[in-house]
Design a protein around this motif. Structure first.
Motif, PDB file in Angstrom:
ATOM      1  N   GLY A 162     -55.630  18.038 115.311  1.00 52.45           N
ATOM      2  CA  GLY A 162     -56.616  18.438 115.887  1.00 52.45           C
ATOM      3  C   GLY A 162     -56.775  18.948 117.393  1.00 52.45           C
ATOM      4  N   THR A 181     -55.766  11.962 116.272  1.00 47.96           N
ATOM      5  CA  THR A 181     -56.632  12.214 114.754  1.00 47.96           C
ATOM      6  C   THR A 181     -55.930  10.585 114.192  1.00 47.96           C
ATOM      7  N   MET A 211     -60.990  12.014 113.861  1.00 44.31           N
ATOM      8  CA  MET A 211     -60.447  13.419 115.679  1.00 44.31           C
ATOM      9  C   MET A 211     -61.326  12.239 116.589  1.00 44.31           C
TER      10      MET A 211
END
Length: 163
Positions: free
Chosen positions: A38, A44, A61
């Protein structure tokens, strides 16, 4: 990070100062992915991670950076289905936007992604080829910040590997 387009394909390349095996592991181990996947400011969490052909990767995320304004607190859910795995050289998967239950968001495009790990002098180059259904879809996703987000993610990976 080097970025190129070829019709409906987005190709990125970045070299990391680690072995092919180490870089492959960072991409294919659930706990490691959670540590860096992410863009900057996003965390995440993998709800499901089955790294095997036909296996599912369901993740969320979440923006935890207050300085990102309206994005703060936002969740972005995705679901992937692993297709081919050739350890430690490459793997492919289908990546789709989803909801919390893993239902695919049909209004958003799906992407076929190939991730290759190529040994180089002093490290390993990761080559990611993302194929969209059309060049127009690729352009739309680029306008939404996909390239910048992925570049930020690769910086997080580099920092993670350096720890």
């Amino acid at each position: 990070m080097k970025t190129m387009t070829d019709g409906n394909k987005l190709i990125t390349e970045r070299t990391f100062a680690v072995s092919q095996d180490r870089l492959f592991q960072a991409f294919t181990n659930s706990a490691e992915l959670e540590a860096w996947w992410g863009p900057e400011g996003w965390q995440t969490e993998n709800k499901r991670f089955e790294f095997e052909p036909g296996g599912i990767w369901h993740y969320c995320m979440k923006c935890e950076d207050e300085s990102q304004g309206d994005f703060y607190g936002m969740e972005s859910w995705g679901i992937g289905k692993f297709k081919e795995i050739q350890s430690p050289e490459r793997f492919t998967y289908e990546d789709m936007f989803s909801d919390q239950q893993g239902n695919v968001n049909a209004e958003m495009p799906s992407m076929h992604i190939e991730v290759e790990f190529k040994p180089t002098d002093g490290g390993t180059m990761v080559v990611t080829t993302t194929t969209f259904d059309s060049a127009e879809t690729l352009e739309k996703m680029s306008e939404m910040g996909m390239v910048e987000g992925y570049n930020s993610q690769m910086t997080k990976l580099n920092n993670y590997l350096a720890e």
